[in-house]
Design an enzyme around this catalytic site. Structure first.
Site, mmCIF file in Angstrom:
data_model
loop_
_atom_site.group_PDB
_atom_site.id
_atom_site.type_symbol
_atom_site.label_atom_id
_atom_site.label_comp_id
_atom_site.label_asym_id
_atom_site.label_seq_id
_atom_site.Cartn_x
_atom_site.Cartn_y
_atom_site.Cartn_z
ATOM 1 N N HIS A 1 13.781 25.064 58.788
ATOM 2 C CA HIS A 1 13.145 26.320 59.191
ATOM 3 C C HIS A 1 14.035 27.534 58.960
ATOM 4 O O HIS A 1 13.732 28.605 59.470
ATOM 5 C CB HIS A 1 12.729 26.274 60.666
ATOM 6 C CG HIS A 1 11.604 25.338 60.944
ATOM 7 N ND1 HIS A 1 11.785 23.979 61.054
ATOM 8 C CD2 HIS A 1 10.270 25.552 61.114
ATOM 9 C CE1 HIS A 1 10.620 23.395 61.306
ATOM 10 N NE2 HIS A 1 9.685 24.327 61.336
ATOM 11 N N PHE B 1 7.035 28.594 56.083
ATOM 12 C CA PHE B 1 8.487 28.740 56.234
ATOM 13 C C PHE B 1 9.129 28.539 54.876
ATOM 14 O O PHE B 1 8.554 27.843 54.015
ATOM 15 C CB PHE B 1 9.053 27.680 57.191
ATOM 16 C CG PHE B 1 8.917 28.009 58.645
ATOM 17 C CD1 PHE B 1 9.922 28.683 59.327
ATOM 18 C CD2 PHE B 1 7.776 27.643 59.344
ATOM 19 C CE1 PHE B 1 9.797 28.979 60.675
ATOM 20 C CE2 PHE B 1 7.645 27.930 60.694
ATOM 21 C CZ PHE B 1 8.653 28.598 61.369
ATOM 22 N N ASP B 2 10.339 29.079 54.731
ATOM 23 C CA ASP B 2 11.122 28.914 53.503
ATOM 24 C C ASP B 2 11.080 27.500 52.931
ATOM 25 O O ASP B 2 10.708 27.286 51.790
ATOM 26 C CB ASP B 2 12.580 29.320 53.760
ATOM 27 C CG ASP B 2 13.000 29.068 55.205
ATOM 28 O OD1 ASP B 2 12.858 27.923 55.670
ATOM 29 O OD2 ASP B 2 13.440 30.027 55.878
ATOM 30 N N ALA C 1 -1.500 22.227 52.121
ATOM 31 C CA ALA C 1 -0.910 21.737 50.879
ATOM 32 C C ALA C 1 -0.439 22.935 50.064
ATOM 33 O O ALA C 1 -1.250 23.679 49.520
ATOM 34 C CB ALA C 1 -1.933 20.929 50.091
ATOM 35 N N GLU C 2 0.865 23.119 50.009
ATOM 36 C CA GLU C 2 1.399 24.354 49.436
ATOM 37 C C GLU C 2 1.157 24.453 47.935
ATOM 38 O O GLU C 2 0.877 25.543 47.414
ATOM 39 C CB GLU C 2 2.898 24.476 49.751
ATOM 40 C CG GLU C 2 3.207 24.687 51.233
ATOM 41 C CD GLU C 2 3.055 23.439 52.078
ATOM 42 O OE1 GLU C 2 2.923 22.335 51.501
ATOM 43 O OE2 GLU C 2 3.060 23.536 53.320
#
Ligand code: TPP
Lengths: 345, 385
Positions: A145, A99-100, A75-76
């Site tokens: 990605h 990833f971005d 969970a970012e």
């Protein structure tokens, strides 16, 4: 081309020095930072046992323990939000976004808290957080990605936004980012991860501080202004341009925020012509800001409008079509060709 | 064996044994919110520590007065906005009281009372809402995070801070406050999950005051109660009558003790009611009936405590009078100090964006300085051009 980031003469002369990939240098930077400062904690998805999907955190959990290099729940926003709390309590979190495009769930934390906390508390509560984001295309990634997300970060006061393009900078700038008392969004050009340079991990070459651009190649005809994944492309374009009779300079910005107007403008004033090159889309992208800054400061030195070579204004294309999207040597040389070389152009 | 032969003899192997990873039963909240006032538990509480009850009373009365004063200041233009916690004072007061000095409070915009309860100067607690500064107090002075406006975003901060303190071996509990509407946000979920996985010493206090601005809880959640949400994360959920100051104090104290002893986080849902509108700028008549508000006025946290304590002889007329006088003095001081114009230093706008201002910010600061100088000496403007 032998390496992703080969920088000409410096590399050729240093035969004795070992070849190191950017990924290894980043790993080394994390390790050295963690060894030097016990308050440095790495957290993210798969950063522990696996060493990260790009292996940038390889070996850190084994060496420093799970509590220093932590596999978090997936969970970012939670990762960055808890990093904020850790920084409030005196730790120096280094967050890895996988990833971005998977950094987006953390935007609210980044923009409303990470970027603003120092300001909201009038300096009482700075947040020394480094957010590492592998970004950009060119690796054949399927959708989500390959985003170039730098413009979103640049538009947020309170963040430093930096991106290395060489192995030496990858190490040196990551060390600086972690040591910085300001939050730093550290954009890692993932297609340069495996590019090697002569670089000695035992004796890392000092690099310019965050906030300084570096002239990678001096030229007399025109200046290419770029950063991160597009630096090798620009160097290649400059090489190819010699055949056309153009002597192109290349400026590696390294740091988008703070922006080094001085170095950029000094170069452009000398050549009178500039092309900004990046993968990010052109509309609302960094190039617009850079072109405007150059125009405001160097108008009377310009022989032609500042041009941009950018990704198209499209969602990042599927991998089999990405080569049409990414700024390449030909597109850069075409832009240089449009810099009004003939009187009356 | 051929595939056909195998088909006749094939018996599926039983899957590897499964069992729940935590027993959910002890995590479940009680069927009814916990109450002390008006129940036999009040006898015990009064016998155990009458002084605590008197302190709780004094604090809720002060809290009520603070809310009234701050709301009045909005009408006089001294505050840009005030999200009042009138009706919720029991939760606000108890949240601050249960914490030890080294603990941390993570308040939302509605929780100025809890912030003041931690020892923050009442004026400094209001600068955000006055509009002269974002956070008027140094968070480290009383271990109070800045008032958080983006809903639920302060919760992961509490988790990270408590986790960091635990890593350092420090005895620190973080108490994070949120409203019922905020529990729908992703950060609420992520914070509870991280706290549970890390066994972080955090107490999450949800003040269920019935509304998120105009939206009632029924449109917010289909959970049996908000306290039940804890169970999904492996956290104990507790339900308490949020207008019963003694009950809230007991439940929160117990939750803090649980966290402090290394048992991980607790989620407490306090059932309360926002008697005032969402803020002074809101018109609550558009979304609720006055009969509903009146019903809750009969269950007012100040009245409940006052009745119980007077009936028991823990409070008498004199004591009540003294408490009210003290609250009036606090309000008078707040009024007097809030009626002074705050000083704004425009140059400070650039001071705390980064540790060192960027060259771009220095340019912009110089521009503003020049504008201000021109403003101060308008006659020189012609010659400057
Ligand atoms: C992320 C976010 N979305 C929307 C808002 C606007 N907003 C402010 S308060 C509020 C209602 C919150 O209700 P609740 O969580 O129940 O707390 P209460 O105000 O009742 O104390 C809303 C929608 C906000 N502050 N943050």
């Amino acid at each position: 081309m032998t390496t992703g980031t080969s920088l000409g003469t410096a590399v050729d002369s240093a035969v004795a020095v070992q070849q190191t990939a950017m990924a290894q240098a980043l790993n080394r930077a994390l390790r050295d930072s963690m060894a030097e400062d016990p308050s440095v904690h790495v957290l993210g998805e798969d950063v522990g046992t696996l060493g990260g999907v790009f292996r940038i955190t390889d070996g850190l959990a084994a060496e420093f323990g799970d509590h220093r290099c932590t596999d978090t729940p997936l969970a970012e926003a939670g990762i960055l939000g808890t990093a904020v709390g850790m920084a409030m309590y005196g730790l120096r979190p280094v967050v890895e976004m996988q990833f971005d495009a998977f950094a987006y769930p953390a935007f609210e934390q980044l923009i409303s808290h990470v970027a603003k906390m120092r300001n909201r508390t009038r300096g009482a509560m700075p947040l020394p957080i480094t957010v590492r984001v592998p970004y950009g295309g060119g690796i054949g990634g399927v959708e989500h990605h390959s985003d170039s997300s730098e413009a979103y970060y640049m538009a947020t006061p309170g963040l430093h936004v930096v991106t290395p393009a060489t192995v030496a900078d990858a190490y040196g700038m990551l060390r600086q980012a972690i040591a910085s008392d300001d939050p730093v969004v550290f954009l890692e050009p993932k297609r340069l991860y495996w590019g090697k340079d002569a670089w000695d991990p035992q004796d890392p070459a000092p690099v310019e501080p965050i906030g300084k651009a570096v002239v990678r190649r001096t030229g007399r005809s025109a200046t290419l202004i770029t950063y991160g994944p597009s630096l090798p492309v620009c160097l290649e374009a400059a090489e190819a341009a010699r055949a056309e009779g153009w002597d192109l300079g290349v400026v590696d910005l390294r740091s988008l925020v703070p922006f080094d107007d001085e170095t950029v403008c000094a170069e452009v004033r000398r050549t009178g012509r500039a092309v900004v090159v990046h993968e990010s889309g052109g509309f609302g992208g960094p190039g617009g800001e850079i072109a405007a800054r150059i125009t405001e400061r160097c108008f009377h030195h310009l022989e032609a409008p500042v041009l941009r070579v950018a990704g198209f204004d499209i969602p990042y294309p599927p991998p089999m079509a990405e080569r049409h999207h990414l700024p390449g040597v030909d597109r850069i040389l075409d832009a240089v060709g449009r810099l009004q070389w003939e009187a009356g152009d | 064996m051929t595939v056909m032969e195998q088909r006749d003899t094939y018996r599926p192997a039983p899957p590897p044994a499964w069992q729940p990873r935590t027993d959910p039963a002890p995590l479940l909240p009680d069927a009814e919110p916990y109450r002390v006032l008006g129940t036999p538990a009040a006898d015990e509480a009064a016998a155990a520590d009458p002084g605590l009850l008197r302190r709780l009373y004094a604090e809720v009365v002060r809290g009520r007065r603070y809310n009234a004063q701050a709301t009045a200041l909005t009408k006089q233009g001294r505050l840009a906005v005030y999200p009042s916690s009138t009706g919720q004072e029991a939760c606000e007061v108890a949240a601050a009281m249960v914490l030890a000095d080294q603990d941390w409070l993570f308040p939302s915009y509605r929780d100025t009372l809890a912030v003041v309860g931690r020892g923050v100067d009442p004026v400094e607690a209001l600068t955000l809402l006055r509009g002269d500064r974002h956070t008027g107090y140094d968070p480290y002075a009383h271990r109070v995070a800045p008032l958080s406006t983006p809903l639920a975003t302060q919760l992961p901060h509490a988790v990270g801070l408590a986790h960091a303190a635990r890593l350092k071996g420090d005895d620190v509990v973080a108490l994070a406050m949120i409203g019922d509407g905020g529990t729908s946000e992703g950060d609420f979920h992520e914070a509870l999950n991280f706290a549970a996985v890390w066994r972080a010493p955090v107490v999450f206090l949800v003040q269920n005051n019935g509304f998120a601005i105009s939206v009632p809880l029924a449109k917010q959640s289909a959970a049996p109660s908000l306290a039940h949400k804890a169970v999904g994360y492996g956290i104990p959920g507790r339900l308490v009558d949020g207008n019963d100051a003694v009950a809230v104090h007991q439940v929160l104290s117990e939750a803090v003790r649980h966290a402090r002893e290394g048992n991980g986080p607790v989620l407490v849902e306090a059932i309360t009611y926002r008697l005032d509108a969402h803020t002074n700028a809101d018109d609550a008549t558009r979304y609720r009936e006055s009969s509903e508000v009146d019903a809750w006025r009969d269950h007012d946290p100040v009245l409940l405590l006052e009745r119980e304590l007077t009936a028991r002889g823990v409070l008498d007329e004199d004591a009540i009078g003294a408490v009210r006088e003290d609250a009036e003095a606090m309000a008078a001081d707040l009024r007097a100090r809030m009626n002074q114009d705050p000083e704004i230093d425009p140059m400070e706008l650039f001071a705390h964006v980064y540790a060192e201002p960027t060259p771009q910010l220095l340019e912009q600061q110089a521009m503003l300085r020049a504008e201000l100088e021109a403003e101060a000496h308008p006659q020189q403007e012609g010659t400057a051009r």
